[in-house]
Design an enzyme around this catalytic site. Structure first.
Site, PDB file in Angstrom:
ATOM      1  N   CYS A  60      33.539  32.321  46.228  1.00  0.00           N
ATOM      2  CA  CYS A  60      34.834  31.789  45.900  1.00  0.00           C
ATOM      3  C   CYS A  60      34.754  30.251  45.552  1.00  0.00           C
ATOM      4  O   CYS A  60      34.068  29.491  46.282  1.00  0.00           O
ATOM      5  CB  CYS A  60      35.968  32.190  46.925  1.00  0.00           C
ATOM      6  SG  CYS A  60      37.379  31.106  46.420  1.00  0.00           S
ATOM      7  N   ASP A  84      31.597  39.500  32.978  1.00  0.00           N
ATOM      8  CA  ASP A  84      31.903  39.457  31.466  1.00  0.00           C
ATOM      9  C   ASP A  84      31.412  40.911  31.032  1.00  0.00           C
ATOM     10  O   ASP A  84      31.566  41.113  29.738  1.00  0.00           O
ATOM     11  CB  ASP A  84      30.822  38.469  30.705  1.00  0.00           C
ATOM     12  CG  ASP A  84      31.266  37.093  31.064  1.00  0.00           C
ATOM     13  OD1 ASP A  84      32.351  36.935  31.789  1.00  0.00           O
ATOM     14  OD2 ASP A  84      30.379  36.512  30.872  1.00  0.00           O
ATOM     15  N   GLY A 105      35.674  43.313  36.784  1.00  0.00           N
ATOM     16  CA  GLY A 105      36.866  42.824  37.132  1.00  0.00           C
ATOM     17  C   GLY A 105      37.776  42.879  36.286  1.00  0.00           C
ATOM     18  O   GLY A 105      38.535  43.562  36.389  1.00  0.00           O
ATOM     19  N   ASN A 141      27.356  41.467  37.875  1.00  0.00           N
ATOM     20  CA  ASN A 141      28.688  41.104  37.624  1.00  0.00           C
ATOM     21  C   ASN A 141      28.818  39.827  36.683  1.00  0.00           C
ATOM     22  O   ASN A 141      28.225  39.013  36.879  1.00  0.00           O
ATOM     23  CB  ASN A 141      29.432  41.142  38.818  1.00  0.00           C
ATOM     24  CG  ASN A 141      30.816  40.488  38.835  1.00  0.00           C
ATOM     25  OD1 ASN A 141      31.181  39.437  39.475  1.00  0.00           O
ATOM     26  ND2 ASN A 141      31.799  41.099  38.049  1.00  0.00           N
TER      27      ASN A 141
END
Ligand SMILES: Cc1cc2nc3c(=O)[nH]c(=O)nc-3n(C[C@H](O)[C@H](O)[C@H](O)COP(=O)(O)O)c2cc1C
Length: 364
Positions: free
Chosen positions: A127, A229, A251, A227
């Site tokens: 994050c 795009d 995502g 992970n």
């Protein structure tokens, strides 16, 4: 959670799902098994059980909750505990925790196991949000690797389900230290590492660095989930066909194309058309799950409206529909307008610009 029977999908939609879903192959990453190597990435305010379960039904091989604060859990914050809800039909679900203190994380992980029995516990180490990072959690954990051994061990010792982590490629371009983080994780018994191919400094700018992801995965002693795009079935298929990553997380892609997991299993030249009616059916299913999650009308409206707008993106007249929806304050009217919109369309072919920025902030 008020579990009730949901309305079955139409025969036509169910047949399309069944055709594509049976092409998946199960995978084991460390000691965690998934129904396929295509997983739904954790997303805050999105990956509660309604969307997770819908995505599992539409082909995701596994899912991860949104990031959940260890302190919120330890203080028994009501809203935080609700985020731990797992639907009985969810099969491959990990709960993601964030925090800066190994001890608080370990205590909260035990509470999670008592509360909802996920398949694995995941640590958010990606994050980039200032509020999270300044407290020493999220991607700030990547900054000082000397503390990581203790951090992982303390959490791992507290739980009897697998421990996994999700990181970025590093803090910035001068500290691309994912191999070091992976090495320590392996020593402390972490099962797999998901890597968002951007640095913390990069936030959501530019592109995910797949060359680096491939290089790191090639040399990694742990299975790597790549992970970043993978926003279209074509991109997913290309990557699946030739990658050192053992699995992939999607995502933002599934938000605008909820059929992306299934369509990633189409063969070259094959067409299985999802229709506007299919969009309405899955929207209704999501609504039913959201009604099990909360009975607060306002929360339901907010949750449904954002998903409907993402589902509608790129369809004919989506802009006009979005404006109408924004002005609609009532839940029932929102659902009726949505039904009318989807069922008025003759095609669900989308016109989306893959280069257009979409959701350029998030918690990982
Ligand atoms: C709205 C939003 C919320 C996110 N929340 C989380 C989160 O709670 N935990 C996490 O590890 N990553 C989170 N992420 C990052 C995603 O899991 C993923 O790493 C990132 O979006 C890149 O993948 P994509 O290009 O497939 O979207 C979030 C991303 C977005 C856009």
């Amino acid at each position: 959670m008020n579990i009730t029977q949901v309305t079955p999908f139409s025969k036509d939609l169910q047949e399309k799902i069944d055709l594509l879903i049976k092409r998946r192959t199960a995978i084991k990453l460390g000691n965690v098994s998934f129904d396929s190597p295509l997983l739904l990435a954790p997303m805050s305010n999105i990956c509660a059980f309604p969307f997770r379960l819908l995505m599992e039904e539409l082909g995701a091989g596994g899912t991860v909750s949104e990031l959940i604060s260890c302190h919120g859990i330890n203080y028994k914050n009501e809203k935080t505990l609700r985020m731990l809800s797992i639907h009985p039909s969810e099969k491959n679900i990990g709960i993601q925790l964030f925090g800066e203190s190994a001890e608080s994380m370990a205590v909260s992980a035990k509470v999670v196991l008592d509360h909802c029995q996920p398949k694995f516990i995941d640590i958010n180490m990606g994050c980039p949000v200032r509020k999270v990072v300044t407290k020493g959690s999220g991607s700030a954990l990547l900054k000082d690797t000397s503390k990581l051994g203790h951090f992982f061990k303390t959490i791992k010792d507290a739980i009897d389900v697998p421990l996994t982590i999700k990181i970025r490629t590093g803090w910035d371009d001068d500290s691309l230290n994912s191999p070091e983080v992976i090495r320590i994780a392996r020593e402390e018994g972490v099962e797999f590492v998901a890597i968002h191919g951007r640095t913390r400094t990069q936030q959501y700018k530019g592109l995910a660095n797949w060359d680096l992801l491939e290089q790191v995965s090639k040399e990694s002693v742990l299975p790597i989930i790549g992970n970043g795009d993978l926003h279209s079935p074509t991109l997913v298929r290309k990557r699946m066909a030739n990658s050192n990553c053992k699995a992939f997380m999607l995502g933002r892609g599934p938000l605008r194309n909820p059929f992306i997991f299934l369509e990633s299993y189409l063969e070259d030249g094959e067409e299985v058309n999802f229709t506007p009616g299919d969009y309405w059916e899955i929207t209704s299913r999501l609504f039913e799950y959201n009604q099990m999650y909360t009975d607060r009308e306002r929360t339901l409206l907010v949750m449904m409206r954002k998903h409907i707008m993402w589902f509608a993106a790129g369809l004919n007249n989506a802009g006009q529909f979005r404006n109408t929806l924004f002005k609609c304050p009532e839940l029932d009217d929102t659902m009726n307008l949505t039904k009318d919109f989807f069922l008025s369309l003759t095609t669900a072919k989308k016109q989306l610009n893959p280069d257009e920025a979409f959701m350029t902030s998030g918690h990982g």
